[in-house]
Design an enzyme around this catalytic site. Structure first.
Site, PDB file in Angstrom:
ATOM      1  N   ASP A  79       0.645  -1.195   0.085  1.00  0.00           N
ATOM      2  CA  ASP A  79       0.010  -0.024  -0.072  1.00  0.00           C
ATOM      3  C   ASP A  79       1.033   1.191  -0.029  1.00  0.00           C
ATOM      4  O   ASP A  79       1.676   1.420   0.896  1.00  0.00           O
ATOM      5  CB  ASP A  79      -0.871   0.014   0.989  1.00  0.00           C
ATOM      6  N   ASP A 105     -10.871   3.989  -0.993  1.00  0.00           N
ATOM      7  CA  ASP A 105     -11.155   3.156  -0.147  1.00  0.00           C
ATOM      8  C   ASP A 105     -12.932   3.128  -0.410  1.00  0.00           C
ATOM      9  O   ASP A 105     -13.415   4.130  -0.323  1.00  0.00           O
ATOM     10  CB  ASP A 105     -10.871   3.337   1.165  1.00  0.00           C
TER      11      ASP A 105
HETATM   12  C1  GLA Z   1      -5.403   2.494   2.976  1.00  0.00           C
HETATM   13  C2  GLA Z   1      -5.910   1.348   2.174  1.00  0.00           C
HETATM   14  C3  GLA Z   1      -6.907   0.419   2.952  1.00  0.00           C
HETATM   15  C4  GLA Z   1      -6.237  -0.050   4.313  1.00  0.00           C
HETATM   16  C5  GLA Z   1      -5.680   1.071   4.970  1.00  0.00           C
HETATM   17  C6  GLA Z   1      -4.723   0.688   6.096  1.00  0.00           C
HETATM   18  O1  GLA Z   1      -6.378   3.299   3.190  1.00  0.00           O
HETATM   19  O2  GLA Z   1      -6.551   1.812   1.122  1.00  0.00           O
HETATM   20  O3  GLA Z   1      -7.473  -0.531   2.201  1.00  0.00           O
HETATM   21  O4  GLA Z   1      -5.378  -1.011   3.845  1.00  0.00           O
HETATM   22  O5  GLA Z   1      -4.869   1.975   4.145  1.00  0.00           O
HETATM   23  O6  GLA Z   1      -4.139   1.636   6.826  1.00  0.00           O
END
Ligand code: GLA
Length: 391
Positions: free
Chosen positions: A147, A215
């Protein structure tokens, strides 16, 4: 001459076979499993993950195809003096946890960032890529969600758009090379929210799946914005390489059953990874039924690996179609209007979908054969779906 031919052959084998083999070794169909983030966020720990593994088995989800148990952010502890990462107090023994998960016929996934910090502010892999990959392999990890998070800030400081894009590609390539070097098959999940059209270069950096958006949230508006927003991306999906519109919210409580069926149907049409994001140890029978519907899963997991796309839209009514390996088509009729507007009458003419004469039609959610039809008119509930399999 013979020597040169040998060289060319060797190069060809390397170029054509190896990357394809390593990609298809894992994620030949969209990955299925569970991820801790949507429901547990920073409250994930060893007990939660074991309970999820137990529930995948007892609910029948494992047997329906959900095999990855993925720990998201907040497991990370400190690095030791040699630079090796350790899990924090919530995860006392990652290897033992992997053994437990594996003993259930499941696989274990983990999370990190190419930046120095993860999105939740924990230790990332920046500058420790090889060490981390080795650690994951030693623990028995089968899946890595990588990520971007804090890498973005570093890249933004270091140059313009072209440098940003290149820096991102390099960072993902670096971790992919480190994973390959371990010799362990590890699914590589890219998470950088779809920046710089990741679908165009995801395979090149070793991604088996890549998030195409920011998200998801547990409400219809956000789910629909993401899901219906995938139109046009179908050509970038193939066995080993999937568009990822983010994890499922089914069972988290923010949507009605019709809305969760829309969510699940749309993700199946999209050949999206199916990563449940709810508390598996507390599921209603309806949630289990939505998540484990074999016919819906079969559409998602179809071995042709073709993502579906929007076929027709008129205002809030949309028809999406996914071609399947046996020559059938999955056809989803969505009504995106809000509840106050009530159900919509929707019509589909199977000739428009390339069928000649009458087609055999099955209503998937109702598990009902509708017979041989040339067209079909049906009432679709508000925010709901009618999912057909047509042959
Ligand atoms: C980002 C990702 C999420 C999750 C969070 C964790 O927002 O897109 O899917 O993994 O980080 O901190």
């Amino acid at each position: 001459m013979r020597f040169r031919f040998g060289c060319v052959l060797f190069l060809l084998v390397c170029l054509l076979n190896l990357p394809a083999a390593s990609a298809q070794q894992v994620a030949a169909t969209p990955p299925m499993g569970w991820n801790s983030w949507n429901h547990f966020a920073e409250k994930v720990n060893d007990a939660v993950v074991r309970a999820a593994a137990d529930a995948l088995v007892s609910s029948g989800m494992r047997d329906a195809g959900y095999v990855y148990v993925n720990i998201d952010d907040t497991w990370e502890g400190k690095r030791d003096e040699k630079g090796f990462i350790h899990s924090n107090e919530k995860f006392p023994d990652m290897k033992a946890l992997a053994d437990y998960v594996h003993s259930k016929g499941l696989k274990l996934g983990i999370y990190s960032s190419p930046g120095p910090k993860t999105c939740a502010g924990f230790e990332g892999s920046y500058g420790h890529e090889e060490q981390d990959a080795q650690t994951y392999a030693a623990w028995g990890i089968d899946y890595l969600k990588y990520d971007m998070c804090s890498l973005g800030e570093i890249l933004a400081k270091n140059g313009g758009k072209a440098e940003f894009r290149q820096g991102m590609l390099d960072a993902y390539k670096k971790m992919h090379a480190a994973l390959l070097k371990t010799g362990r098959p590890i699914v590589f999940s890219l998470c950088q929210y779809g920046l710089y059209k990741v679908w165009q270069w995801g395979p090149e950096v070793g991604g088996n799946l890549w998030r195409t958006t920011g998200d998801i949230n547990d409400n219809y508006a956000r789910m629909a914005e993401i899901g219906f927003g995938q139109a046009g991306l179908a050509k970038y999906a193939a066995p080993g390489h999937w568009n990822d519109p983010d994890m499922l919210e089914v069972g988290n409580g923010g949507m009605k059953p019709d809305e969760y069926r829309t969510h699940m149907s749309l993700w199946a049409i999209l050949a999206a990874p199916l990563l449940a994001g709810n508390d598996l140890s507390k599921m209603t029978p309806e949630t289990v039924a939505i998540l484990t519907n074999r016919e819906v899963i079969a559409i998602d997991q179809d071995k042709a690996g073709k993502q579906g796309d929007r076929f027709w839209a008129e205002g809030p009514d949309e028809i999406w179609v996914k071609p399947l390996a046996d020559g059938s088509k999955a056809v989803a009729l969505f009504n995106r209007l809000d509840e106050w507007a009530g159900p919509a009458m929707m019509k589909v003419n199977f000739r428009d979908l390339g069928f000649t004469g009458a087609a055999k039609v099955r209503d998937v959610w109702n598990a009902k054969d509708l017979g041989s039809l040339e067209k079909y008119e049906v009432e679709v509930p508000a925010h709901g779906v009618v999912l057909l399999r047509v042959k």
